[in-house]
Design a protein around this motif. Structure first.
Motif, PDB file in Angstrom:
ATOM      1  N   PHE A  25     -12.580 -24.675 101.301  1.00  0.00           N
ATOM      2  CA  PHE A  25     -12.784 -25.892 100.514  1.00  0.00           C
ATOM      3  C   PHE A  25     -11.502 -26.253  99.765  1.00  0.00           C
ATOM      4  N   GLY A  26     -10.831 -25.254  99.216  1.00  0.00           N
ATOM      5  CA  GLY A  26      -9.570 -25.486  98.516  1.00  0.00           C
ATOM      6  C   GLY A  26      -8.487 -26.001  99.441  1.00  0.00           C
ATOM      7  N   ALA A  27      -8.370 -25.380 100.604  1.00  0.00           N
ATOM      8  CA  ALA A  27      -7.353 -25.813 101.565  1.00  0.00           C
ATOM      9  C   ALA A  27      -7.603 -27.248 102.020  1.00  0.00           C
ATOM     10  N   MET A  28      -8.866 -27.570 102.291  1.00  0.00           N
ATOM     11  CA  MET A  28      -9.203 -28.930 102.708  1.00  0.00           C
ATOM     12  C   MET A  28      -8.899 -29.936 101.586  1.00  0.00           C
ATOM     13  N   THR A  29      -9.156 -29.525 100.354  1.00  0.00           N
ATOM     14  CA  THR A  29      -8.876 -30.379  99.200  1.00  0.00           C
ATOM     15  C   THR A  29      -7.384 -30.634  99.054  1.00  0.00           C
ATOM     16  N   LEU A  30      -6.587 -29.584  99.230  1.00  0.00           N
ATOM     17  CA  LEU A  30      -5.135 -29.742  99.140  1.00  0.00           C
ATOM     18  C   LEU A  30      -4.601 -30.653 100.244  1.00  0.00           C
ATOM     19  N   VAL A  31      -5.107 -30.489 101.439  1.00  0.00           N
ATOM     20  CA  VAL A  31      -4.638 -31.320 102.551  1.00  0.00           C
ATOM     21  C   VAL A  31      -5.033 -32.781 102.351  1.00  0.00           C
ATOM     22  N   SER A  32      -6.306 -33.009 102.009  1.00  0.00           N
ATOM     23  CA  SER A  32      -6.751 -34.400 101.876  1.00  0.00           C
ATOM     24  C   SER A  32      -6.096 -35.084 100.673  1.00  0.00           C
ATOM     25  N   GLY A  33      -6.061 -34.407  99.537  1.00  0.00           N
ATOM     26  CA  GLY A  33      -5.424 -34.998  98.354  1.00  0.00           C
ATOM     27  C   GLY A  33      -3.926 -35.128  98.523  1.00  0.00           C
ATOM     28  N   GLY A  34      -3.316 -34.108  99.100  1.00  0.00           N
ATOM     29  CA  GLY A  34      -1.869 -34.127  99.309  1.00  0.00           C
ATOM     30  C   GLY A  34      -1.431 -35.224 100.256  1.00  0.00           C
ATOM     31  N   SER A  35      -2.259 -35.513 101.254  1.00  0.00           N
ATOM     32  CA  SER A  35      -1.876 -36.571 102.196  1.00  0.00           C
ATOM     33  C   SER A  35      -1.850 -37.932 101.510  1.00  0.00           C
ATOM     34  N   LEU A  37      -1.418 -38.336  98.086  1.00  0.00           N
ATOM     35  CA  LEU A  37      -0.396 -38.296  97.039  1.00  0.00           C
ATOM     36  C   LEU A  37       1.026 -38.287  97.588  1.00  0.00           C
ATOM     37  N   PHE A  38       1.234 -37.532  98.666  1.00  0.00           N
ATOM     38  CA  PHE A  38       2.603 -37.304  99.150  1.00  0.00           C
ATOM     39  C   PHE A  38       2.843 -37.784 100.572  1.00  0.00           C
ATOM     40  N   GLY A  39       1.808 -38.293 101.198  1.00  0.00           N
ATOM     41  CA  GLY A  39       1.932 -38.704 102.590  1.00  0.00           C
ATOM     42  C   GLY A  39       2.400 -40.137 102.728  1.00  0.00           C
ATOM     43  N   PRO A  40       2.278 -40.653 103.927  1.00  0.00           N
ATOM     44  CA  PRO A  40       2.732 -42.032 104.188  1.00  0.00           C
ATOM     45  C   PRO A  40       1.843 -43.054 103.487  1.00  0.00           C
ATOM     46  N   ALA A  41       2.366 -44.247 103.357  1.00  0.00           N
ATOM     47  CA  ALA A  41       1.643 -45.337 102.700  1.00  0.00           C
ATOM     48  C   ALA A  41       0.300 -45.606 103.378  1.00  0.00           C
ATOM     49  N   GLU A  42       0.239 -45.361 104.670  1.00  0.00           N
ATOM     50  CA  GLU A  42      -1.009 -45.583 105.405  1.00  0.00           C
ATOM     51  C   GLU A  42      -2.138 -44.719 104.851  1.00  0.00           C
ATOM     52  N   ALA A  43      -1.801 -43.501 104.406  1.00  0.00           N
ATOM     53  CA  ALA A  43      -2.816 -42.596 103.852  1.00  0.00           C
ATOM     54  C   ALA A  43      -3.366 -43.154 102.545  1.00  0.00           C
ATOM     55  N   GLN A  44      -2.497 -43.763 101.743  1.00  0.00           N
ATOM     56  CA  GLN A  44      -2.948 -44.363 100.494  1.00  0.00           C
ATOM     57  C   GLN A  44      -3.823 -45.585 100.757  1.00  0.00           C
ATOM     58  N   VAL A  45      -3.434 -46.368 101.744  1.00  0.00           N
ATOM     59  CA  VAL A  45      -4.229 -47.541 102.103  1.00  0.00           C
ATOM     60  C   VAL A  45      -5.598 -47.095 102.621  1.00  0.00           C
ATOM     61  N   ALA A  46      -5.617 -46.055 103.459  1.00  0.00           N
ATOM     62  CA  ALA A  46      -6.875 -45.549 104.012  1.00  0.00           C
ATOM     63  C   ALA A  46      -7.782 -44.980 102.923  1.00  0.00           C
ATOM     64  N   ALA A  47      -7.195 -44.481 101.835  1.00  0.00           N
ATOM     65  CA  ALA A  47      -7.989 -43.916 100.741  1.00  0.00           C
ATOM     66  C   ALA A  47      -8.717 -45.005  99.959  1.00  0.00           C
ATOM     67  N   GLY A  48      -8.238 -46.225 100.046  1.00  0.00           N
ATOM     68  CA  GLY A  48      -8.920 -47.336  99.384  1.00  0.00           C
ATOM     69  C   GLY A  48      -8.698 -47.342  97.880  1.00  0.00           C
TER      70      GLY A  48
END
Length: 136
Positions: A25-35, A37-48
């Protein structure tokens, strides 16, 4: 095998299961949140319409999830306290989130579900550890 041995074996199984659940659960949280926070703009747009404070809290809590999972695996007493703190802190963040929504802040319904899931998981882990401790 005596009933006490059977109970100890069952308790150990659930302890290891909870530990693995917490780490995954922690690893999944880090990956999803990190993408987001620190990933491409597309990830922020997809997060809504996300609330940065909720996103940052969840991301940082991912490290605590992994720490709690390790503590549970190693059967350290502090893992119970950390699990309770995670559950309570997540509840407080959910209250702050609810207040912001009540004030008219835009949000994603999946955030409501994610917070409910996190509170439920960490409350269940805390109660299971508490029950296990009282049976020793």
């Amino acid at each position: 095998m005596t009933p006490a041995d059977s109970q100890a074996c069952s308790s150990l199984f659930w302890s290891k299961f909870l530990a693995l659940l917490a780490v995954v659960f922690g690893a999944m949280t880090l990956v999803s949140g990190g993408s987001v926070l620190f990933g491409p703009a597309e990830a922020q747009v997809a997060a809504g319409d996300y609330m940065p404070v909720v996103l940052w809290f969840n991301f940082l809590a991912g490290f605590l999830y992994i720490g709690a999972g390790i503590g549970i695996w190693l059967q350290h007493n502090w893992a119970l306290g950390l699990s309770a703190i995670i559950a309570a802190a997540t509840g407080l963040v959910a209250l702050a989130f609810g207040f912001q929504v009540f004030q008219g802040e835009t949000y994603e319904m999946r955030t409501v579900g994610a917070l409910a899931l996190r509170i439920s998981v960490w409350t269940a882990i805390t109660l299971t550890l508490l029950r296990s401790r009282s049976q020793r």
